[in-house]
Design a protein around this motif. Structure first.
Motif, PDB file in Angstrom:
ATOM      1  N   ASP A 171      59.581  35.578  46.359  1.00  0.00           N
ATOM      2  CA  ASP A 171      59.992  35.533  47.826  1.00  0.00           C
ATOM      3  C   ASP A 171      58.896  36.456  48.717  1.00  0.00           C
ATOM      4  OD1 ASP A 171      62.268  34.391  47.847  1.00  0.00           O
ATOM      5  OD2 ASP A 171      63.533  36.321  47.824  1.00  0.00           O
ATOM      6  N   ALA A 172      58.516  37.825  48.119  1.00  0.00           N
ATOM      7  CA  ALA A 172      57.706  38.578  48.641  1.00  0.00           C
ATOM      8  C   ALA A 172      56.372  38.402  48.501  1.00  0.00           C
ATOM      9  CB  ALA A 172      58.016  39.970  48.495  1.00  0.00           C
ATOM     10  N   ALA A 173      56.111  38.067  47.205  1.00  0.00           N
ATOM     11  CA  ALA A 173      54.678  37.811  46.763  1.00  0.00           C
ATOM     12  C   ALA A 173      54.151  36.867  47.093  1.00  0.00           C
ATOM     13  CB  ALA A 173      54.336  38.094  45.141  1.00  0.00           C
ATOM     14  N   GLY A 174      54.603  35.760  47.339  1.00  0.00           N
ATOM     15  CA  GLY A 174      54.186  34.567  47.818  1.00  0.00           C
ATOM     16  C   GLY A 174      53.824  33.627  46.426  1.00  0.00           C
ATOM     17  N   GLN A 175      52.622  32.786  46.499  1.00  0.00           N
ATOM     18  CA  GLN A 175      52.226  32.123  45.484  1.00  0.00           C
ATOM     19  C   GLN A 175      51.189  32.868  44.708  1.00  0.00           C
ATOM     20  OE1 GLN A 175      50.994  28.511  47.622  1.00  0.00           O
ATOM     21  NE2 GLN A 175      52.962  27.522  46.852  1.00  0.00           N
ATOM     22  N   LEU A 176      51.432  33.020  43.250  1.00  0.00           N
ATOM     23  CA  LEU A 176      50.472  33.670  42.324  1.00  0.00           C
ATOM     24  C   LEU A 176      50.221  32.815  41.191  1.00  0.00           C
ATOM     25  CD1 LEU A 176      52.535  36.924  41.578  1.00  0.00           C
ATOM     26  CD2 LEU A 176      50.438  36.675  43.724  1.00  0.00           C
ATOM     27  N   MET A 177      48.683  32.703  40.882  1.00  0.00           N
ATOM     28  CA  MET A 177      48.368  32.016  39.549  1.00  0.00           C
ATOM     29  C   MET A 177      47.686  32.912  38.771  1.00  0.00           C
ATOM     30  SD  MET A 177      46.815  28.301  39.379  1.00  0.00           S
ATOM     31  CE  MET A 177      44.875  28.714  39.251  1.00  0.00           C
TER      32      MET A 177
ATOM     33  N   SER B 205      55.307  43.603  36.838  1.00  0.00           N
ATOM     34  CA  SER B 205      54.501  43.680  38.258  1.00  0.00           C
ATOM     35  C   SER B 205      55.586  43.137  39.264  1.00  0.00           C
ATOM     36  CB  SER B 205      53.568  42.543  38.243  1.00  0.00           C
ATOM     37  OG  SER B 205      52.530  43.325  37.278  1.00  0.00           O
ATOM     38  N   LEU B 206      56.393  42.023  38.876  1.00  0.00           N
ATOM     39  CA  LEU B 206      57.356  41.458  39.739  1.00  0.00           C
ATOM     40  C   LEU B 206      58.643  41.805  39.814  1.00  0.00           C
ATOM     41  CD1 LEU B 206      55.533  37.824  39.435  1.00  0.00           C
ATOM     42  CD2 LEU B 206      55.764  39.102  41.712  1.00  0.00           C
TER      43      LEU B 206
ATOM     44  N   GLY C  78      60.153  44.082  41.354  1.00  0.00           N
ATOM     45  CA  GLY C  78      60.678  44.299  42.633  1.00  0.00           C
ATOM     46  C   GLY C  78      60.923  42.949  43.462  1.00  0.00           C
ATOM     47  N   ASP C  79      60.709  42.011  42.784  1.00  0.00           N
ATOM     48  CA  ASP C  79      60.606  40.719  43.768  1.00  0.00           C
ATOM     49  C   ASP C  79      61.732  39.873  43.351  1.00  0.00           C
ATOM     50  OD1 ASP C  79      59.786  38.763  45.681  1.00  0.00           O
ATOM     51  OD2 ASP C  79      57.502  39.180  45.154  1.00  0.00           O
ATOM     52  N   THR C  80      61.648  38.422  43.864  1.00  0.00           N
ATOM     53  CA  THR C  80      62.665  37.544  43.451  1.00  0.00           C
ATOM     54  C   THR C  80      61.942  36.367  43.296  1.00  0.00           C
ATOM     55  OG1 THR C  80      64.450  38.524  44.931  1.00  0.00           O
ATOM     56  CG2 THR C  80      64.695  36.279  44.155  1.00  0.00           C
TER      57      THR C  80
END
Lengths: 432, 432
Positions: free
Chosen positions: A292-298, A146-147, A149-151
């Protein structure tokens, strides 16, 4: 739908393995519909063949795990033995004989993940291990897919249910460490020898796995700084509360601000009560991810137990079986960034330090000078006379962000001061 | 690594599309390493070509989206236009011309998911849409893959950030609905016309998508019962607090106890403050999933916004590109259970009902009789005189679990009682 079944070798039939076998039997039709072909339990390798195993055809039981994975008709080997050997050799043999592998083995993955991934790659097979970290909580798949494509910059998690149970109990009842541990043992949350949990070995293995995946690099168990939670006291909880915090045993994986290195560590830490991880109760696990892009996930859920771990194993089994049917391969190891793992001394965070000091003028100035000399900037100091009237006082210092090496140097110098009777506790402050 | 790039057509370049383009450019090397081949932005279809778009080669901009997806060399079409048409036609055309599709379009997926999946299947291509539900939060992938070996019984989620912002504001400040909505609008959390959010249309689309995936069946937007939150009052929050609850707009997808049917609904509901969803603040989203083996899981994060949504789109893009390279196909629609969707009347839950009643003896007995006649069992009743001294009182009834139809019948009969001046509010109680 294909009618020829995919064949599964189950290696290990303990708490997790027996649940895997049970669900494979009771939900055979669902699994077949979701995979596109039936799956068949082709053999179950165990240590104690005489044990009665409800719902498993006795003819499938074998003590010769090696022969089972060597049969040549096994599509997927499910390894739920745990530990390094014989699990490692069996997985390697399974790959050599054309099987894909689903494993729940955190210790093995943390110690030898690269070699296992290389073997999977060499034989064009899958290696999936969602169950190795945080039980039923989808975490490996979100991080690797899922991540993708993100950093990811930080992973901050409660990944050991036993220690969270103990710390939660200490926090909510005021119990001491030993009392809380005894209750955890009585309730079956802690093992007879709780060392792997309370000294952070279990969490460190998970941190190594998570850091490697999150940062697309290799992080071995030896790279992970580790401090257990057996020395956390009721007094530490009182200090934490005074700061609006609680104490959790955290696995923390971070990318350095310049992006050029990573760190991975496990230790008890104070976190603000307002942080989502602060309210994770009992034996639950939760992992906080910052990207970076998604922000904070839990991600939150049960981190252990037979059925939850089996859920993760079976999710992997469905994916791996689908890949076998489509002659495809899921994502392998992604370690292209080759980011080095920095030592603990380079970790930058905040600290809460309790000192027992002589109750006389000038002590605070002396202490403050030591911090300044080591480049550690003080945020707040709280000074208070001791109840026992022995002429001592306590001094609680909370620092701004500083390198761990600078803090260690500070503490060493503090211990050399005549006026400092002792360093009662040092705890990192995270999640702000 | 393959050097010939995979070609991506970006359909739409608004808040999400521009972030997708930006990350594809700034992180081209990372994406290439993770996919195994470079990805190239082959064209960007927009409505207003004259708008300056930083970082995007103007030569890539086109207003002819149809021609772009018809080029024949597009590997993946990324649809971030939203709405039904032209998004639907463009996706269909993309499949026909050999492209896989990544979409963030909840409305389209909820209304026409089956047809889109069928087209993907027919052409042997992927349809991924993680970004359609709850922005950056990995949810579609965990449900369709991580939990593929488990049985999901319930999905309970805050899937609309605008309404959560408004309700959180009402709860924390005591503000009324209009005041909280005005603040949400001023801060950019609510659109000029907030209907889609506050009346639950947006959440209902997400509920349809989640229910379909969770229960392996087809749930269309029309199957989802929907009630907005524009009539929630400060008094409702006071009632909720009196019960140790708060109020959230929830999307709830449930499998019936006998497993033979499912329901999907969106409405405001009271949930206990101890429930993990109760502490989801501001515009954040969170989804609680209950499964047989996994137990209770929660996924939390930003549910909207350009960068978070782009993170989800790019995760899908990497997966779809990897599939293209490996000539594989990811999971398609799984609707084999063909479970029927039951109407709202068959939903079983608890209710909190506030009645304005005449303040005279026998009223409670009358009211209780009506509940009993409709088979709705009362848990607690709270009776209190009104402050205005007008001879009226209020009666707050909390029921045990009852079918929605039975409750509706009860309320209808209550309205016919002379002693009942009015039904001030009816709210479901969930998450216990």
């Amino acid at each position: 739908m294909r009618t020829r079944p995919l064949k599964v070798a189950l290696l290990g039939c303990g708490v997790v393995g027996s649940e895997v076998a049970r669900i494979m039997t009771t939900h055979a039709d669902d699994l077949a519909a979701r995979i596109g072909a039936p799956v068949e339990l082709a053999g179950v390798a165990v240590r104690r063949p005489s044990k009665v195993r409800a719902g498993i055809d006795p003819a499938l039981i074998t003590t010769d795990a090696t022969a089972l994975v060597k049969r040549g008709d096994i599509d997927v080997a499910v390894e739920v033995i745990g530990g390094i050997e014989p699990a490692r050799a069996l997985i390697m043999t399974a790959f050599e004989h054309g099987a894909s592998v689903v494993s729940a083995n955190k210790a093995l993955l943390a110690q030898d993940g690269a070699a296992l991934h290389a073997a999977a790659e060499e034989h064009g097979r899958d290696l999936y291990y969602e169950a190795a970290v945080a039980g039923a909580i989808p975490l490996i798949r979100p991080l690797r897919e899922s991540l993708a494509g993100d950093t990811v910059n930080r992973v901050l998690g409660i990944v050991n249910g036993t220690t969270n149970f103990i710390l939660d109990k200490m926090d909510s009842t005021g119990a001491g460490y030993q009392e809380a541990l005894d209750e955890a043992t009585a309730l079956g949350y802690a093992e007879a020898d709780p060392t792997a949990d309370v000294e952070g070995f279990d969490a460190a293995a998970k941190a190594a796995i998570l850091a490697g995946i999150a940062f697309h690099t290799r992080v071995r168990l030896d790279d992970v700084y580790r401090e257990g939670m057996s020395e956390v006291t009721a007094a530490d909880f009182a200090s934490a509360r005074a700061m609006g915090c609680t104490i959790k045993l955290l696995a923390i994986c971070e990318r350095a601000a310049d992006g050029g290195s990573v760190t991975a560590r496990v230790h008890p830490a104070m976190i603000p009560l307002s942080h989502p991880l602060a309210s994770v109760r009992g034996a639950y696990n939760a992992v906080f991810v910052e990207a970076d892009a998604a922000g904070q996930l839990m991600f939150y859920g049960p981190g252990a137990g037979g059925a939850p771990t089996a859920s993760a194993v079976l999710g992997d089994l469905v994916a791996v079986c689908r890949n076998r049917l489509g002659e495809a391969k899921g994502p392998g190891e992604s370690a292209y960034t080759r980011l080095p793992v920095s030592p603990m001394g380079e970790v930058v965070t905040r600290y809460h330090i309790s000192l027992d000091v002589a109750d006389k003028p000038g002590v605070l100035a002396q202490v403050a000078t030591v911090f300044a000399e080591h480049g550690v900037s003080i945020d707040t100091v709280r000074q208070q006379g001791r109840m026992d009237g022995g002429g001592d006082a306590s001094l609680v210092v909370v620092t701004h962000r500083a390198a761990d090496a600078a803090l260690s140097g500070t503490v060493e110098a503090l211990r050399r001061l005549d006026t400092v009777r002792g360093v009662a506790s040092i705890m990192r402050v995270e999640g702000e």
